[in-house]
Scaffold this motif. Structure first.
Motif, PDB file in Angstrom:
ATOM      1  N   SER A 194      61.207  55.645   2.757  1.00 19.22           N
ATOM      2  CA  SER A 194      60.325  54.689   2.757  1.00 19.22           C
ATOM      3  C   SER A 194      60.071  54.543   4.595  1.00 19.22           C
ATOM      4  O   SER A 194      59.244  54.092   4.497  1.00 19.22           O
ATOM      5  CB  SER A 194      61.180  53.116   2.597  1.00 19.22           C
ATOM      6  OG  SER A 194      62.408  53.706   2.746  1.00 19.22           O
ATOM      7  N   LEU A 195      61.495  54.697   5.189  1.00 20.60           N
ATOM      8  CA  LEU A 195      60.842  55.181   6.766  1.00 20.60           C
ATOM      9  C   LEU A 195      60.065  56.102   7.623  1.00 20.60           C
ATOM     10  O   LEU A 195      59.090  56.424   8.321  1.00 20.60           O
ATOM     11  CB  LEU A 195      62.065  55.183   7.402  1.00 20.60           C
ATOM     12  CG  LEU A 195      62.660  54.911   8.786  1.00 20.60           C
ATOM     13  CD1 LEU A 195      61.651  53.514   9.036  1.00 20.60           C
ATOM     14  CD2 LEU A 195      63.915  54.771   9.429  1.00 20.60           C
ATOM     15  N   LEU A 198      56.473  55.715   8.703  1.00 18.29           N
ATOM     16  CA  LEU A 198      56.502  54.762   9.197  1.00 18.29           C
ATOM     17  C   LEU A 198      56.632  55.972  10.831  1.00 18.29           C
ATOM     18  O   LEU A 198      56.280  55.510  11.653  1.00 18.29           O
ATOM     19  CB  LEU A 198      57.459  53.681   9.944  1.00 18.29           C
ATOM     20  CG  LEU A 198      57.911  52.946  10.644  1.00 18.29           C
ATOM     21  CD1 LEU A 198      56.810  52.373  11.333  1.00 18.29           C
ATOM     22  CD2 LEU A 198      59.189  52.160  10.726  1.00 18.29           C
ATOM     23  N   GLN A 233      58.934  46.154  16.491  1.00 17.73           N
ATOM     24  CA  GLN A 233      59.818  46.645  15.481  1.00 17.73           C
ATOM     25  C   GLN A 233      60.761  47.511  14.809  1.00 17.73           C
ATOM     26  O   GLN A 233      61.084  47.506  13.554  1.00 17.73           O
ATOM     27  CB  GLN A 233      58.793  46.229  14.085  1.00 17.73           C
ATOM     28  CG  GLN A 233      57.669  44.344  14.256  1.00 17.73           C
ATOM     29  CD  GLN A 233      58.959  43.591  13.858  1.00 17.73           C
ATOM     30  OE1 GLN A 233      60.063  43.768  13.571  1.00 17.73           O
ATOM     31  NE2 GLN A 233      58.564  42.487  14.554  1.00 17.73           N
ATOM     32  N   LEU A 234      60.443  48.807  16.034  1.00 21.80           N
ATOM     33  CA  LEU A 234      61.369  49.998  15.624  1.00 21.80           C
ATOM     34  C   LEU A 234      62.769  49.745  15.240  1.00 21.80           C
ATOM     35  O   LEU A 234      62.823  50.062  14.193  1.00 21.80           O
ATOM     36  CB  LEU A 234      61.280  51.084  16.324  1.00 21.80           C
ATOM     37  CG  LEU A 234      61.413  52.313  15.755  1.00 21.80           C
ATOM     38  CD1 LEU A 234      60.995  52.308  14.524  1.00 21.80           C
ATOM     39  CD2 LEU A 234      61.436  53.162  17.004  1.00 21.80           C
ATOM     40  N   GLU A 264      66.571  48.101   8.577  1.00 25.63           N
ATOM     41  CA  GLU A 264      66.376  47.670   7.207  1.00 25.63           C
ATOM     42  C   GLU A 264      67.341  49.586   6.826  1.00 25.63           C
ATOM     43  O   GLU A 264      67.893  48.910   5.430  1.00 25.63           O
ATOM     44  CB  GLU A 264      65.718  47.153   7.218  1.00 25.63           C
ATOM     45  CG  GLU A 264      64.757  46.822   5.765  1.00 25.63           C
ATOM     46  CD  GLU A 264      63.763  46.532   6.090  1.00 25.63           C
ATOM     47  OE1 GLU A 264      63.163  46.327   5.490  1.00 25.63           O
ATOM     48  OE2 GLU A 264      62.305  46.738   6.372  1.00 25.63           O
ATOM     49  N   SER A 265      66.604  50.824   7.462  1.00 24.42           N
ATOM     50  CA  SER A 265      66.645  51.564   6.586  1.00 24.42           C
ATOM     51  C   SER A 265      68.533  52.029   6.139  1.00 24.42           C
ATOM     52  O   SER A 265      68.598  52.552   5.278  1.00 24.42           O
ATOM     53  CB  SER A 265      65.876  52.450   7.081  1.00 24.42           C
ATOM     54  OG  SER A 265      65.827  54.030   6.501  1.00 24.42           O
ATOM     55  N   TYR A 312      64.264  46.653  14.248  1.00 22.36           N
ATOM     56  CA  TYR A 312      64.863  46.301  12.857  1.00 22.36           C
ATOM     57  C   TYR A 312      64.121  46.647  11.979  1.00 22.36           C
ATOM     58  O   TYR A 312      65.383  47.704  10.994  1.00 22.36           O
ATOM     59  CB  TYR A 312      63.068  44.612  12.914  1.00 22.36           C
ATOM     60  CG  TYR A 312      63.844  44.272  11.171  1.00 22.36           C
ATOM     61  CD1 TYR A 312      64.965  43.205  11.698  1.00 22.36           C
ATOM     62  CD2 TYR A 312      63.346  44.227  10.174  1.00 22.36           C
ATOM     63  CE1 TYR A 312      65.066  42.465  10.579  1.00 22.36           C
ATOM     64  CE2 TYR A 312      63.779  43.637   9.288  1.00 22.36           C
ATOM     65  CZ  TYR A 312      64.509  42.952   9.256  1.00 22.36           C
ATOM     66  OH  TYR A 312      64.670  42.030   8.141  1.00 22.36           O
ATOM     67  N   GLN A 313      63.418  48.305  12.278  1.00 20.57           N
ATOM     68  CA  GLN A 313      62.761  49.197  10.982  1.00 20.57           C
ATOM     69  C   GLN A 313      64.098  50.132  10.842  1.00 20.57           C
ATOM     70  O   GLN A 313      64.447  50.347   9.483  1.00 20.57           O
ATOM     71  CB  GLN A 313      61.465  49.473  10.866  1.00 20.57           C
ATOM     72  CG  GLN A 313      60.512  48.716  10.708  1.00 20.57           C
ATOM     73  CD  GLN A 313      59.205  49.396  11.999  1.00 20.57           C
ATOM     74  OE1 GLN A 313      59.354  49.963  12.012  1.00 20.57           O
ATOM     75  NE2 GLN A 313      58.296  48.390  11.370  1.00 20.57           N
ATOM     76  N   ASN A 319      55.742  50.290  19.923  1.00 20.22           N
ATOM     77  CA  ASN A 319      56.457  49.454  17.906  1.00 20.22           C
ATOM     78  C   ASN A 319      57.922  48.357  18.405  1.00 20.22           C
ATOM     79  O   ASN A 319      58.771  48.932  18.008  1.00 20.22           O
ATOM     80  CB  ASN A 319      56.358  50.514  17.599  1.00 20.22           C
ATOM     81  CG  ASN A 319      56.851  49.858  15.865  1.00 20.22           C
ATOM     82  OD1 ASN A 319      57.035  48.514  15.272  1.00 20.22           O
ATOM     83  ND2 ASN A 319      57.344  50.870  14.537  1.00 20.22           N
TER      84      ASN A 319
END
Length: 445
Positions: free
Chosen positions: A3-4, A7, A28-29, A35-36, A31-32, A26
């Motif tokens: 999923s990552l 991105l 948000q990186l 999350e991963s 946090y992404q 980015n």
């Protein structure tokens, strides 16, 4: 991980800054990535299958982020596992209490331990006790922790967790119960590392939630003769292999000079390790990757994702030993390991001639509502090993007002992270790291 991947690929293939059409980073990186890690791996107790999965996750994602070099360094670590646990008041008011084993604790006999209880309000009070007060009883240390922004209260209570079992056993106790080292009123018990002394018998050690500690104290006030039963099934298996995971952005002008930014990859097994220390992992990975997008730094930026911090800085000590001959080339080190609250203060540990440059970094951070601290920075738990060996450190100090509500509990999960606060962290880390990596300052001077 799948999923990552889109991105990361889109991040790498798109120029983030160009003369004709500048694009924002980015933000948000971090946090992404967090999350991963917390979703695709989850808990990462050192030596466990989750630990091995996290090493694979980190290696693949550092490579996908475009790091110039990615590798792992093996070390041997103890592998402890918690099993079933039960604590109940037998008399005069039968009821169960919420507990968790402390990390490294031995278990009880299969049929448990039944005993009366003796309560102390601190580790110091226990140490001052007489053997006849304690012998053949279960010791209960009921010391409360208060909230504060810097986390300074942690050190005032964590001794009961670390040393309580040794001191209780020295006086003949059968087991140790501590009030959780935490500030939440929720019914979650906080785990954490405890220690034994080879010269003292090993006894089981557990923590109970804050409400349960208050309840047990009330019971003992009404009925000092109360009896309790503890059953604990833990296992200490043979040592396991774990790894530090390392990624580098190679310096364009001074590649042998290393700016180390770190976090710890492992976590306790009760939650998913989002605050401790998934957010830190996401932050330092994103920091180095996004700096590279702006142009190769002059000094090398090395991201170190340490293994088994929770078990006693095992990976940090392995890293320091392996890299002992190049520590003089580590120009600076810092670690993100205090949750995901907004950074509010910047502190250094520099030689006096480098302090004007600290003021330059501070000017970069002031627009982010970060205030100047002092020149006695801690650097972070793993990085403290390097600090002790003379490596200069800095601390980007986070607001930990609610950190110990979740620390080492099943409640350490992704929903506790404020993405906006993590963005502010990322901006601060990028500004600080980029400033240092593109300087020529010797921070030892």
């Amino acid at each position: 991980m799948n999923s990552l991947k889109p991105l990361l690929l889109s991040l790498l293939l798109s120029p983030l800054l160009s003369q004709a059409n500048p694009k924002p980073l980015n933000e948000q990186l971090a946090y992404q990535l967090t999350e991963s890690l917390t979703t695709e791996v989850g808990p990462r107790l050192a030596g466990s299958p989750g630990d091995r999965a996290s090493v694979a996750w980190a290696t693949k994602n550092l490579q996908a982020l475009g790091f110039d070099k990615v590798w792992t360094e093996e070390f041997v670590t103890p592998y402890w596992q918690r099993g079933q646990a039960r604590l109940e008041i037998l008399s005069p008011y039968p009821q169960s209490l919420v507990l968790t084993a402390l990390g490294g604790s031995v278990g009880t006999p299969a049929n448990g331990i039944d005993a009366s209880i003796v309560m102390f309000d601190s580790l110091e009070a226990l140490i001052a006790a007489k053997p006849e007060q304690v012998k053949d009883k279960i010791v209960f240390i009921n010391k409360a922790m208060t909230k504060d922004k810097s986390g300074s209260q942690y050190g005032k209570v964590v001794g009961a967790r670390a040393k309580g079992a040794v001191e209780a056993a020295r006086l003949g106790a059968k087991a140790l119960i501590i009030r959780s080292v935490g500030t939440s009123s929720n019914r979650f018990a906080h785990t954490g590392k405890m220690t034994y002394d080879p010269a003292v018998p090993k006894i089981p050690a557990v923590a109970i939630s804050v409400p349960d500690a208050q309840q047990l104290a009330r019971v003992l006030t009404k009925a000092p003769e109360a009896k309790i039963k503890l059953q604990l099934d833990t296992q200490q298996t043979e040592d396991a292999v774990s790894h530090n995971v390392i990624g580098e952005i190679t310096g364009s002008e001074r590649p042998d000079e290393i700016v180390l930014i770190g976090a710890h990859l492992d976590s306790w097994d009760q939650g998913t390790g989002a605050l401790d220390d998934g957010a830190g992992v996401g932050l330092v990975m994103a920091t180095a990757a996004l700096i590279k997008q702006q142009g190769q730094p002059k000094r090398t930026i090395r991201v170190v994702l340490y293994g088994n911090e929770e078990g006693g800085l095992v990976g940090a000590r392995a890293y320091a030993a392996k890299h002992a001959k190049e520590l003089d080339k580590h120009v600076l080190a810092s670690e993100s390991d205090f949750g995901a609250g907004r950074i509010w203060q910047f502190s250094t540990k520099f030689g006096p001639k480098s302090l004007p440059f600290a003021a330059e970094i501070q000017r970069e951070l002031t627009p982010l509502q970060i205030q100047p601290g002092n020149n006695d920075a801690f650097g972070g738990p793993d990085v403290s090993v390097l600090k002790a060996l003379g490596v200069p450190v800095v601390s980007l100090e986070q607001d930990g007002s609610d950190y110990f509500d979740y620390h080492h509990t099943p409640n350490d999960t992704l929903d506790k992270i404020d993405p906006a606060a993590l963005q502010q962290n990322l901006q601060a880390w990028i500004r600080m790291t980029s400033k240092v990596a593109n300087s020529t300052i010797d921070f030892r001077k």
